[in-house]
Motif scaffolding. Sequence first.
Motif: not given
Length: 837
Positions: A799-828
């Motif tokens: 359970i622990i390793f699956a939860v931790k690993t799942s985050k790295y399979f999701r989309p990754i932000r390339k820039r720190l200033s990126s605050t696009s709301s569309e990226e967050t609304q995709l997975f709610h």
Amino acid sequence: MTRAPGLAAPLLGLGLGLGLGLGLGLPPAAAADCGSFGRAEHLAFAPVARSRWLTPRVRAPGPLDPLYGTVRRFLSVVQLNPFPSELVKTLLNEPSSVKMDEVVRYEAGYVVCAVIAGLYLLAVPITGLCFCCCRRRRRCGGRVKTEHKALACERGTLMAFLLLTTLVLLVGMVCAFVTNQRTHEHTGPSVEAVPETLLSLRGLVSDVPKELQAMAEQFSLPQERVLEELDGVGESIGNTIHSQLKSTVYQALASVHSLGQALQVSVDHLRVLNATSVELRDGQQRLEPALRVHRERLLTLLRENWCSGNCKGTLRRASALELGADFSQIPSVENVLHQLKGVPEANFSSMIQEDNSTFNSLPFLVTMQTASVVRDLKKAVSEQPEGVNMLAREFPGSEAASRWSQALEHLEERSRPYLWDVQQYETYRWIVGCVLCSMVLLVVVCNLLGLSLGIWGLSDREDPSHSETKGEAGARFLMVGVAFSFLFAAPLILLVFATFLVGGNVQTLVCRSWESGELYEFADTPGNLPPSMNLSHLLGLRKNISVLLAYQQCKEGAALWNVLQLNDSYDLEKHLDISQYTHKLQQELQNFKVDMRDLDLLSPAAHRDLQALQRSGLESIPYHDFLVQIQKPVVKTNMEQFAQELEELAQAQDSSLRQQLQEEARGLRSLYQENVIPQQSFVAKLNLSVRALESSAPDLQMETSDILNNVTYLKEMLPAWANRVMRNTSECFLTREMGYFSQYVSWVREEVTQHIATCQPLSGALDNSRVVLCDMMADPWNAFWFCLGWCAFFLIPSIIFAVKTSKYFRPIRKRLSSTSSEETQLFHIPRVTSLKL
């Protein structure tokens, strides 16, 4: 001096027969010779001991043995306490006085495991609920928004740990599947072994009386052999008597026959002697005047003056023309012949032939005379000794055997529905086990699919036109696996603990102590078992027996006689004592007697003949007087030569004297032919008879006396000898027949003490029960919960390793200033604004 051939042969046979003497008797060796009644033949008794050996059940070595060993070592660590003798003793004797704290103290290891299982049962579902609430509020499982240098290393480490955990879950799940199936496969044969074992034990208990009865019934085997030999015992005894007496009887009969022949020859010679003597005297009376006339005429003629030639010599020879032997001097044998008048009256050859025939028919005679005794013997043999009859009925435990047999039969009948239920419930357990294994398999599949899709999505991120759907799908599969893990954790740990509590105690409390022998030692310790469970009491024995020793002896194939020490409670020799039976047979055999009065070695007529010979005075005849006259010539002058001389002298004379001399010569020749030659033949015949009688008469009288004495002695002693031989032969027969009964007694003793009621089924049942319970059921059962427990506890890192690993399979932000709301609304889900996961 020559002997008469007609008397020599009978006297030679008679001389051989006289070697018997008055000391005739049976040789000592012959009296002890059993002849045809040698040692008893070997009897082939049908084996009565039934083969009830239980086929040992052994679990074949396999690849799961290391797993079974690991589970046993784990249970040894869980349960460090030794076998609770006092606790089990209290539980068996006074169940109400069992203290719970003692049970808890003994089950301390299981209590610790129960606490761990309880914590697991509480912690995992609660954690799952919290995680579910967190996810519902989008506070868990968000994306990693910023890419940095250590991201790849963290992601790789988590994926590696998740893969390793998944593989461990997969191995545990496979082992759980296999052990679950192995438990299911072993259940059928194990259940079938129960009625088979009960049937074998019932056979062990119920067959003992049957085997004892079968042994008692085989007493008919020596009985039938003895009855068969009794049919010919009379003839056999008769043959033995005939064989041992025949040399004595045959020699006696041969002596009597030789004496009869000698008697006949002697009487014939005596008659010849008497008749010849008369003829000689009569011939002498006719010859003497004729000789005198011829002598006187010749003396006158030869004295004439005109006689020329050798007249003087011839005159001297003519003067000697007179009788040489005077047969009137021969003694008369009329008195002796008168004594032997009518002898032999008996026909010795016919008498001896008849006696031989009577003696040779002795076997048939004995058979006829012993027929009634043989009938009584057969009646006595047909009875069965009382001890043999009671062999089975008085055997210890006969009544208990009946009760045990009924109890085992009842137990077998009652166990069949329960055994069917066990198989039915085992099917349900197998289905539940398969479902739980499938649940674990579902988690493993979700983890593997999630890792596969996630890695595939990561490999496509370098492409600017890539889609994030693969990585997102991998993350979703990992989260589905997490959800399943939380859902299945509770039923999984419950089943693990339930099976662990049952199988673990079976292994540590029963199997371990059973294998080490502590259970047998516990049963052997006085006072541990209640009286109702005491083996000696249940079997009705007077002496307590060791369960461990009995098990070891039964394992070696010992009979119940030795295992239960029945010699202390059952007097086998008393039931095998057939001395009264044999004593009765011995008394019957003593009635054997043989009557030999029909064997008359010397008939009355023959006896009178021999007595007449003995009184005749044959040996007192003056044979010398006969020989004196026999040795003299009939005429002193050889008449034939003298006649020839006269003829020669006549040739020298004138015609008148010549004619007279020639007439005298012819007259002398005629007298010689007609009187002298017959006299000479009578003298020769007389000489033969006289010499024969002279040589035989002295011995014949002594031999006659000896034969009469010997025959009288034999006639008196033969019945005693025959009865003595019969007695010895009867004893030999009794010894032979008792040999058959002794074989039976020895066979029964050996069968009872060594072969019947071999208690291997008991030890085999115990060994098979241990193999079935411990090796075939407990081991795969314990391995099943061990593997499921293994999977249950590895669900937490999964359970622990699956939860931790799942985050790295999701989309990754390339820039720190990126605050696009569309990226967050995709997975709610809430945004992650830092690198912290």
